[in-house]
Design a protein around this motif. Sequence first.
Motif, PDB file in Angstrom:
ATOM      1  N   VAL A 165      12.910   1.080 -10.478  1.00 19.01           N
ATOM      2  CA  VAL A 165      11.937   0.521  -9.522  1.00 19.01           C
ATOM      3  C   VAL A 165      11.424  -0.852  -9.948  1.00 19.01           C
ATOM      4  O   VAL A 165      10.503  -1.385  -9.341  1.00 19.01           O
ATOM      5  CB  VAL A 165      10.747   1.483  -9.277  1.00 19.01           C
ATOM      6  CG1 VAL A 165      11.208   2.737  -8.572  1.00 19.01           C
ATOM      7  CG2 VAL A 165      10.030   1.799 -10.555  1.00 19.01           C
ATOM      8  N   LEU A 166      12.035  -1.418 -10.972  1.00 20.09           N
ATOM      9  CA  LEU A 166      11.632  -2.747 -11.452  1.00 20.09           C
ATOM     10  C   LEU A 166      12.140  -3.820 -10.485  1.00 20.09           C
ATOM     11  O   LEU A 166      13.334  -3.914 -10.238  1.00 20.09           O
ATOM     12  CB  LEU A 166      12.211  -2.993 -12.848  1.00 20.09           C
ATOM     13  CG  LEU A 166      11.936  -4.347 -13.495  1.00 20.09           C
ATOM     14  CD1 LEU A 166      10.437  -4.543 -13.731  1.00 20.09           C
ATOM     15  CD2 LEU A 166      12.694  -4.471 -14.815  1.00 20.09           C
TER      16      LEU A 166
ATOM     17  N   GLU B 193       6.826   5.914 -18.595  1.00 17.91           N
ATOM     18  CA  GLU B 193       7.035   6.532 -17.289  1.00 17.91           C
ATOM     19  C   GLU B 193       6.517   7.953 -17.354  1.00 17.91           C
ATOM     20  O   GLU B 193       6.752   8.656 -18.329  1.00 17.91           O
ATOM     21  CB  GLU B 193       8.518   6.541 -16.927  1.00 17.91           C
ATOM     22  CG  GLU B 193       8.804   7.180 -15.593  1.00 17.91           C
ATOM     23  CD  GLU B 193      10.265   7.069 -15.177  1.00 17.91           C
ATOM     24  OE1 GLU B 193      10.556   7.453 -14.030  1.00 17.91           O
ATOM     25  OE2 GLU B 193      11.103   6.635 -15.987  1.00 17.91           O
TER      26      GLU B 193
ATOM     27  N   HIS C 161       3.980   0.271 -11.773  1.00 20.49           N
ATOM     28  CA  HIS C 161       4.320   0.764 -10.437  1.00 20.49           C
ATOM     29  C   HIS C 161       3.823   2.202 -10.349  1.00 20.49           C
ATOM     30  O   HIS C 161       4.156   3.034 -11.192  1.00 20.49           O
ATOM     31  CB  HIS C 161       5.831   0.733 -10.199  1.00 20.49           C
ATOM     32  CG  HIS C 161       6.219   1.267  -8.865  1.00 20.49           C
ATOM     33  ND1 HIS C 161       6.607   2.570  -8.679  1.00 20.49           N
ATOM     34  CD2 HIS C 161       6.267   0.674  -7.653  1.00 20.49           C
ATOM     35  CE1 HIS C 161       6.891   2.754  -7.405  1.00 20.49           C
ATOM     36  NE2 HIS C 161       6.694   1.630  -6.753  1.00 20.49           N
ATOM     37  N   ARG C 162       3.021   2.491  -9.333  1.00 22.13           N
ATOM     38  CA  ARG C 162       2.471   3.839  -9.166  1.00 22.13           C
ATOM     39  C   ARG C 162       2.775   4.332  -7.757  1.00 22.13           C
ATOM     40  O   ARG C 162       2.580   3.615  -6.785  1.00 22.13           O
ATOM     41  CB  ARG C 162       0.965   3.827  -9.394  1.00 22.13           C
ATOM     42  CG  ARG C 162       0.327   5.202  -9.372  1.00 22.13           C
ATOM     43  CD  ARG C 162      -1.190   5.128  -9.556  1.00 22.13           C
ATOM     44  NE  ARG C 162      -1.587   4.368 -10.704  1.00 22.13           N
ATOM     45  CZ  ARG C 162      -1.945   4.890 -11.881  1.00 22.13           C
ATOM     46  NH1 ARG C 162      -1.932   6.183 -12.060  1.00 22.13           N
ATOM     47  NH2 ARG C 162      -2.312   4.102 -12.867  1.00 22.13           N
ATOM     48  N   ARG C 163       3.274   5.558  -7.667  1.00 23.87           N
ATOM     49  CA  ARG C 163       3.514   6.199  -6.371  1.00 23.87           C
ATOM     50  C   ARG C 163       2.714   7.490  -6.339  1.00 23.87           C
ATOM     51  O   ARG C 163       2.848   8.344  -7.223  1.00 23.87           O
ATOM     52  CB  ARG C 163       4.986   6.519  -6.155  1.00 23.87           C
ATOM     53  CG  ARG C 163       5.219   7.280  -4.843  1.00 23.87           C
ATOM     54  CD  ARG C 163       6.670   7.603  -4.562  1.00 23.87           C
ATOM     55  NE  ARG C 163       7.377   6.353  -4.302  1.00 23.87           N
ATOM     56  CZ  ARG C 163       8.438   5.953  -4.998  1.00 23.87           C
ATOM     57  NH1 ARG C 163       8.901   6.679  -5.990  1.00 23.87           N
ATOM     58  NH2 ARG C 163       9.031   4.822  -4.697  1.00 23.87           N
TER      59      ARG C 163
ATOM     60  N   ALA D 257       2.840   3.588  -2.487  1.00 25.25           N
ATOM     61  CA  ALA D 257       3.351   2.996  -3.724  1.00 25.25           C
ATOM     62  C   ALA D 257       2.819   1.582  -3.820  1.00 25.25           C
ATOM     63  O   ALA D 257       2.693   0.886  -2.815  1.00 25.25           O
ATOM     64  CB  ALA D 257       4.870   3.006  -3.735  1.00 25.25           C
ATOM     65  N   PHE D 258       2.493   1.172  -5.047  1.00 23.06           N
ATOM     66  CA  PHE D 258       1.971  -0.176  -5.246  1.00 23.06           C
ATOM     67  C   PHE D 258       2.192  -0.628  -6.686  1.00 23.06           C
ATOM     68  O   PHE D 258       2.407   0.190  -7.576  1.00 23.06           O
ATOM     69  CB  PHE D 258       0.476  -0.247  -4.887  1.00 23.06           C
ATOM     70  CG  PHE D 258      -0.389   0.736  -5.639  1.00 23.06           C
ATOM     71  CD1 PHE D 258      -0.995   0.379  -6.839  1.00 23.06           C
ATOM     72  CD2 PHE D 258      -0.592   2.008  -5.140  1.00 23.06           C
ATOM     73  CE1 PHE D 258      -1.791   1.284  -7.526  1.00 23.06           C
ATOM     74  CE2 PHE D 258      -1.387   2.919  -5.822  1.00 23.06           C
ATOM     75  CZ  PHE D 258      -1.988   2.551  -7.013  1.00 23.06           C
ATOM     76  N   PHE D 259       2.175  -1.939  -6.883  1.00 21.82           N
ATOM     77  CA  PHE D 259       2.286  -2.554  -8.198  1.00 21.82           C
ATOM     78  C   PHE D 259       0.928  -3.094  -8.608  1.00 21.82           C
ATOM     79  O   PHE D 259       0.123  -3.490  -7.758  1.00 21.82           O
ATOM     80  CB  PHE D 259       3.291  -3.715  -8.186  1.00 21.82           C
ATOM     81  CG  PHE D 259       4.723  -3.281  -8.168  1.00 21.82           C
ATOM     82  CD1 PHE D 259       5.393  -3.025  -9.354  1.00 21.82           C
ATOM     83  CD2 PHE D 259       5.398  -3.126  -6.975  1.00 21.82           C
ATOM     84  CE1 PHE D 259       6.717  -2.621  -9.342  1.00 21.82           C
ATOM     85  CE2 PHE D 259       6.726  -2.729  -6.941  1.00 21.82           C
ATOM     86  CZ  PHE D 259       7.383  -2.475  -8.139  1.00 21.82           C
ATOM     87  N   SER D 260       0.690  -3.138  -9.919  1.00 25.54           N
ATOM     88  CA  SER D 260      -0.518  -3.754 -10.468  1.00 25.54           C
ATOM     89  C   SER D 260      -0.213  -4.248 -11.876  1.00 25.54           C
ATOM     90  O   SER D 260       0.837  -3.946 -12.442  1.00 25.54           O
ATOM     91  CB  SER D 260      -1.680  -2.758 -10.471  1.00 25.54           C
ATOM     92  OG  SER D 260      -1.383  -1.654 -11.303  1.00 25.54           O
TER      93      SER D 260
END
Length: 136
Positions: free
Chosen positions: A31-32, A74, A113-115, A126-129
Amino acid sequence: MNALNLSAQASGLPQAGRCQRREAQPDWRAVLPKQWASSVLAPRAFERFRDYEILSERVLGYLCEGDESPCYCEHYFVLTDLRSDDDENYYLAPSYGEHLVAWQMKDGRWLIHRRITHGEACQSQAFFSFADDMPR
Protein backbone atom coordinates in the motif's frame (compact mmCIF):
# COMPACT_ATOMS: atom_id res chain seq x y z
CA MET A 1 -2.11 -9.02 5.30
CA ASN A 2 -5.83 -9.10 4.82
CA ALA A 3 -7.49 -7.73 7.94
CA LEU A 4 -10.82 -9.41 7.29
CA ASN A 5 -9.66 -12.81 6.06
CA LEU A 6 -11.24 -15.00 8.74
CA SER A 7 -9.98 -18.19 7.12
CA ALA A 8 -6.59 -17.44 8.66
CA GLN A 9 -8.17 -18.06 12.05
CA ALA A 10 -8.82 -21.68 11.13
CA SER A 11 -5.17 -22.42 10.41
CA GLY A 12 -2.67 -23.05 13.17
CA LEU A 13 -0.94 -19.79 13.99
CA PRO A 14 2.73 -20.05 14.98
CA GLN A 15 4.22 -18.27 17.96
CA ALA A 16 5.95 -14.89 17.73
CA GLY A 17 9.37 -14.84 16.15
CA ARG A 18 11.49 -14.02 13.14
CA CYS A 19 9.91 -14.89 9.80
CA GLN A 20 11.24 -18.19 8.62
CA ARG A 21 12.01 -19.13 5.02
CA ARG A 22 8.88 -21.28 4.67
CA GLU A 23 6.73 -18.43 5.96
CA ALA A 24 5.97 -15.73 3.40
CA GLN A 25 7.74 -12.44 3.95
CA PRO A 26 5.32 -9.53 4.25
CA ASP A 27 4.75 -7.43 1.14
CA TRP A 28 5.87 -4.20 2.77
CA ARG A 29 5.31 -2.21 -0.45
CA ALA A 30 1.68 -3.30 -0.97
CA VAL A 31 0.00 0.00 0.00
CA LEU A 32 3.05 2.27 -0.22
CA PRO A 33 2.42 5.05 -2.77
CA LYS A 34 4.97 4.96 -5.59
CA GLN A 35 5.85 8.62 -5.13
CA TRP A 36 7.01 7.85 -1.54
CA ALA A 37 8.89 4.61 -2.31
CA SER A 38 12.28 6.29 -2.63
CA SER A 39 11.74 8.21 0.63
CA VAL A 40 11.35 5.24 3.00
CA LEU A 41 13.86 2.86 4.54
CA ALA A 42 13.62 -0.67 3.11
CA PRO A 43 13.27 -3.43 5.73
CA ARG A 44 15.23 -6.64 5.15
CA ALA A 45 14.50 -8.63 8.33
CA PHE A 46 11.05 -9.16 9.82
CA GLU A 47 9.61 -10.25 13.13
CA ARG A 48 6.02 -11.51 13.32
CA PHE A 49 3.76 -11.67 16.37
CA ARG A 50 0.34 -13.35 16.36
CA ASP A 51 -2.39 -13.52 18.96
CA TYR A 52 -4.13 -16.81 19.58
CA GLU A 53 -7.26 -15.33 21.23
CA ILE A 54 -8.39 -12.90 18.52
CA LEU A 55 -7.58 -12.47 14.85
CA SER A 56 -4.60 -10.13 15.03
CA GLU A 57 -1.02 -9.91 13.87
CA ARG A 58 1.88 -7.47 14.13
CA VAL A 59 4.95 -7.41 11.88
CA LEU A 60 8.04 -5.34 12.58
CA GLY A 61 10.66 -4.78 9.89
CA TYR A 62 14.32 -3.95 10.45
CA LEU A 63 17.08 -2.66 8.17
CA CYS A 64 19.13 -5.76 8.97
CA GLU A 65 19.07 -8.82 11.21
CA GLY A 66 19.85 -7.90 14.81
CA ASP A 67 18.64 -4.29 14.63
CA GLU A 68 16.71 -3.09 17.65
CA SER A 69 14.88 -0.16 16.03
CA PRO A 70 12.20 -1.05 13.48
CA CYS A 71 11.85 0.88 10.23
CA TYR A 72 8.56 -0.80 9.27
CA CYS A 73 5.45 -1.68 11.24
CA GLU A 74 2.24 -3.41 10.19
CA HIS A 75 -0.58 -4.65 12.34
CA TYR A 76 -4.20 -5.61 12.09
CA PHE A 77 -6.95 -6.88 14.31
CA VAL A 78 -10.54 -7.92 13.79
CA LEU A 79 -13.25 -7.85 16.44
CA THR A 80 -16.21 -10.17 15.97
CA ASP A 81 -19.79 -10.31 17.21
CA LEU A 82 -21.99 -13.33 17.72
CA ARG A 83 -24.86 -13.18 15.20
CA SER A 84 -27.81 -15.27 14.14
CA ASP A 85 -30.15 -15.21 11.16
CA ASP A 86 -32.78 -17.45 12.72
CA ASP A 87 -32.13 -17.38 16.50
CA GLU A 88 -31.11 -21.05 16.32
CA ASN A 89 -27.75 -21.05 14.52
CA TYR A 90 -25.10 -18.61 15.67
CA TYR A 91 -21.90 -17.54 13.97
CA LEU A 92 -19.09 -15.05 14.44
CA ALA A 93 -19.07 -12.11 12.05
CA PRO A 94 -16.55 -9.26 11.84
CA SER A 95 -17.86 -6.04 13.40
CA TYR A 96 -14.74 -3.86 13.48
CA GLY A 97 -11.26 -4.15 11.99
CA GLU A 98 -8.18 -2.03 11.74
CA HIS A 99 -5.13 -2.43 9.49
CA LEU A 100 -2.15 -0.12 9.94
CA VAL A 101 1.05 0.01 7.91
CA ALA A 102 3.86 2.44 8.75
CA TRP A 103 7.21 3.11 7.09
CA GLN A 104 10.07 5.10 8.55
CA MET A 105 11.16 7.78 6.13
CA LYS A 106 14.77 8.77 5.54
CA ASP A 107 14.15 12.06 7.38
CA GLY A 108 13.05 10.16 10.53
CA ARG A 109 9.29 10.75 10.25
CA TRP A 110 6.81 7.91 9.82
CA LEU A 111 4.38 7.61 6.90
CA ILE A 112 1.26 5.80 8.17
CA HIS A 113 -1.57 4.17 6.25
CA ARG A 114 -4.60 3.20 8.33
CA ARG A 115 -7.74 1.38 7.17
CA ILE A 116 -10.71 1.11 9.50
CA THR A 117 -13.54 -1.29 8.66
CA HIS A 118 -16.82 -1.39 10.56
CA GLY A 119 -20.49 -2.29 10.39
CA GLU A 120 -22.40 -5.19 8.93
CA ALA A 121 -21.60 -4.05 5.38
CA CYS A 122 -17.88 -3.84 6.27
CA GLN A 123 -17.69 -0.19 5.25
CA SER A 124 -14.11 1.04 5.31
CA GLN A 125 -12.16 4.27 5.46
CA ALA A 126 -8.49 4.53 4.56
CA PHE A 127 -6.14 7.46 4.97
CA PHE A 128 -2.47 8.44 5.19
CA SER A 129 -0.83 10.54 7.90
CA PHE A 130 2.62 11.45 9.20
CA ALA A 131 3.98 11.06 12.73
CA ASP A 132 7.24 11.75 14.52
CA ASP A 133 7.23 8.34 16.25
CA MET A 134 6.40 4.79 15.21
CA PRO A 135 2.74 3.95 15.92
CA ARG A 136 2.20 1.62 18.86
